[in-house]
Motif scaffolding. Sequence first.
Motif, PDB file in Angstrom:
ATOM      1  N   ARG A  13      12.791   0.487  78.509  1.00 42.79           N
ATOM      2  CA  ARG A  13      11.793  -0.509  79.113  1.00 42.79           C
ATOM      3  C   ARG A  13      10.354  -0.148  79.303  1.00 42.79           C
ATOM      4  NH1 ARG A  13      14.668  -0.617  84.467  1.00 42.79           N
ATOM      5  NH2 ARG A  13      15.552   1.263  84.179  1.00 42.79           N
TER       6      ARG A  13
ATOM      7  N   GLU B 297      19.128 -10.398  64.146  1.00 39.77           N
ATOM      8  CA  GLU B 297      20.063  -9.567  63.872  1.00 39.77           C
ATOM      9  C   GLU B 297      21.841 -10.627  64.452  1.00 39.77           C
ATOM     10  OE1 GLU B 297      21.771  -6.760  63.487  1.00 39.77           O
ATOM     11  OE2 GLU B 297      23.358  -6.382  64.918  1.00 39.77           O
TER      12      GLU B 297
ATOM     13  N   ARG C 130       7.760 -11.585  71.652  1.00 38.27           N
ATOM     14  CA  ARG C 130       8.215 -12.567  69.956  1.00 38.27           C
ATOM     15  C   ARG C 130       8.614 -11.554  69.352  1.00 38.27           C
ATOM     16  NH1 ARG C 130       5.257 -12.610  65.395  1.00 38.27           N
ATOM     17  NH2 ARG C 130       2.473 -11.092  65.788  1.00 38.27           N
TER      18      ARG C 130
ATOM     19  N   ALA D 200      12.477 -11.717  67.035  1.00 37.07           N
ATOM     20  CA  ALA D 200      12.767 -11.743  66.066  1.00 37.07           C
ATOM     21  C   ALA D 200      13.572 -11.305  65.309  1.00 37.07           C
ATOM     22  CB  ALA D 200      11.130 -11.750  65.271  1.00 37.07           C
ATOM     23  N   GLU D 201      13.963 -10.823  66.271  1.00 39.79           N
ATOM     24  CA  GLU D 201      14.068  -9.258  66.014  1.00 39.79           C
ATOM     25  C   GLU D 201      16.120  -9.219  66.427  1.00 39.79           C
ATOM     26  OE1 GLU D 201      13.991  -4.571  65.762  1.00 39.79           O
ATOM     27  OE2 GLU D 201      12.722  -4.891  67.242  1.00 39.79           O
TER      28      GLU D 201
ATOM     29  N   ALA E  48      11.641 -16.527  72.388  1.00 33.29           N
ATOM     30  CA  ALA E  48      10.473 -15.789  72.748  1.00 33.29           C
ATOM     31  C   ALA E  48      10.310 -16.001  73.349  1.00 33.29           C
ATOM     32  CB  ALA E  48       9.467 -16.083  70.946  1.00 33.29           C
TER      33      ALA E  48
ATOM     34  N   ARG F  74      20.686 -12.904  72.647  1.00 35.00           N
ATOM     35  CA  ARG F  74      20.055 -12.307  74.297  1.00 35.00           C
ATOM     36  C   ARG F  74      20.388 -10.828  74.437  1.00 35.00           C
ATOM     37  NH1 ARG F  74      21.550 -13.742  79.151  1.00 35.00           N
ATOM     38  NH2 ARG F  74      19.861 -13.879  80.909  1.00 35.00           N
TER      39      ARG F  74
ATOM     40  N   SER G 200      15.982 -15.259  84.225  1.00 39.68           N
ATOM     41  CA  SER G 200      17.433 -16.089  84.612  1.00 39.68           C
ATOM     42  C   SER G 200      17.623 -17.345  84.964  1.00 39.68           C
ATOM     43  CB  SER G 200      18.031 -15.536  85.575  1.00 39.68           C
ATOM     44  OG  SER G 200      17.784 -15.696  87.650  1.00 39.68           O
TER      45      SER G 200
ATOM     46  N   ARG H 176      16.705  -1.616  77.000  1.00 36.21           N
ATOM     47  CA  ARG H 176      17.631  -0.588  77.836  1.00 36.21           C
ATOM     48  C   ARG H 176      17.144   0.872  77.110  1.00 36.21           C
ATOM     49  NH1 ARG H 176      23.219  -0.901  77.187  1.00 36.21           N
ATOM     50  NH2 ARG H 176      23.005  -2.499  78.513  1.00 36.21           N
ATOM     51  N   TRP H 177      17.347   0.216  75.723  1.00 32.83           N
ATOM     52  CA  TRP H 177      17.158   2.103  74.751  1.00 32.83           C
ATOM     53  C   TRP H 177      15.733   2.317  74.765  1.00 32.83           C
ATOM     54  CZ3 TRP H 177      21.450   4.350  76.271  1.00 32.83           C
ATOM     55  CH2 TRP H 177      22.657   3.765  75.592  1.00 32.83           C
TER      56      TRP H 177
END
Lengths: 158, 513
Positions: A78, A39, A30, A34-35, A24, A66, A110, A74-75
Amino acid sequence: MTDTRESFVAFWQREHDRLYRALALALGDRALAAEAVDEAMARAWQRWDRVRRYQNPAAWVFRVGRNWSVSVRRWRSRRPSVDLEDLDRAVEDRITDVDLYRAVRALPESQRTVVILRFLLDWPVQQVAEALELKVPTVRTRTHRALAALRKAEEVMR
Amino acid sequence: MRIDEQLHSMLEVAAAGVPDHLSDVEETIRRGERRRRRRRMSVGLWAAAATALALFAGAGLVNLGEATPDGPIIGLGRDSVLPPAVSEGIVAVSTADGTMAAELVLSSEEAPPTLGLTAVVINQGEIPLNVGGAHRTFHLERWDGDEWVHVHTLPTTASYTVAEGGRSGPFRVGYAGNTRLEPGWYAIRKQVVGRTTTEQLNLRARFRVVGDADLDARFAGPAEPVLVADASAMGGPAEPGLWPGSWLVDIVTERGDLTGVWRRFSQEGEPPDVDLRKFGLVFISFASGGCSKAFHELHIDGNRMEVRLVAISREGGYFGPGEQVPQDPASPQFACLPLGGIHQTIVIAIDRTVIPNDGFILEVVTSQSGDPRRFALSGEPMEVPPDISSGPYGDVVGDGIGFHAEPHDGMRGDQVEIVATNAADDTARSQLTTVLEHWNGQRWRPVHGQQHVDQGSLHAAVQRISQTVPAGETAIMYVVDTSHLEPGWYAVRASILSEGRDRTLRATFVVHP
């Protein structure tokens, strides 16, 4: 099977919350974190016989979470995260060193991720490198640059 | 207080301030189980040869797992290409005593200028098979465009019972009388029967004659050469240019592409009636030179898909990955004839949920070589098609590397610059793979067909300006001339090496009329 399940449950109970909070802060989102941690944990269970034998299963989960987040962002084209302000508000309500927190938030992602893994999770450089698929010298360089930037920001604020 | 200590304290408080995420380990496990089952459906079964179904033995394979015994592919060989009750590759039926399954493998046994054919029956099921006795004949058949037509009966003197997991022979198949085979597809068919059931299986392996081949009939039976042809006339390239050492690969995820690819890989008849909403078909064709191969297994890791092929032994067994295939014709396992012009196509059906969404690298590993052949392919249709009105879409950026097109939308004839911004600590360097892609409404397709990574070829419209971007700098890496591009969405997909990692990036742009 029972042993496999028990070891995964123990791992999940030890690492799930820590990794969620680290993600997060690194992502600044956050809900996405969480997702991502759910996953990544599901994927870890999917191949737990292999992942459990890794030196740092938590690094593996962080990396998967990450990378998954990057892909999802991306999907989702953004779109600016509406969660960012909520997260900052929730965090800033608790901390005294708001300037330092904002300086961390201002770091490139980064560098910010390296800082969180090194100084929040206290992971050694090698483990950070593994989690981020970087070379050890790269992690050192990013840490050095991040700390230099934070020192500079602190001087400006004084 | 030192900055690192200060950071640690601050971050701990900050982490505690992140709102709780209530989750449940049991739900995580259930989610993982669902993923695991889905993956098993598509990938976990590939290694189980007995459960793989072949569309063509020797010419191509379509594989599915045991989890879908009534799936779309099993019937297609029988229903669309082949007559009822006859199949190629591994044929299986369920009986009261268990699964009855077998495969007929045909291989070459003599070096040019003659070519002998050896047939082996492999029992891939759970019950013994009778392959001799009343069922000892082989049949030579020819495909007349609609069905297999019997040409010769090829008797043998052998009588075998093949146990589960065992293999017969080898039989050397033949017929009475000299003949000349006209160009076309031929098959050797063999009938086997379960020892404890009355069920029968018709096994078939096909081969192709391109030029006329004089066949010299001698004798049918073990240890005797029987079916002999001019090796130089056997087989043929899938398309001009496919010669020993050359490969052709493609992936099909849309019905509209299937027929074209099916033809391009020199497959006859109608393409399979595969549910492309569930499966993607990967086509791999290569000049086998007489070294027949079989699909062994498939692994998908990130954007890398590895397909392992194994060489088929003359005795019907397989040489595993990394195993040396005997090159000495005197070896009983010798299977690899140095023949020119013979090609083999393998078609693999893969659960679409595991096909990488983006472009990916297909690596084909064979028994003979540890070095994989590498190809770049486009992945599945993206989840959200690009909407021209929404502006730039689908740029794929890596950690620390920006990659985008300037301008994002322009008129036909514009020069589009593909710009990389390197915020990483090391120099970024483009690799050989750079593909100009076009959005066809569902997925990104290379504008000029597939790209061979090893060749590193660029589309004529793309000019490479700079191969490297120093740390902290921005540079134009490519310029795309849109003068000859049809209006629509395009992307430049490039492989960029930075900080020891190879990243696949995509910069998209739209060309208006």
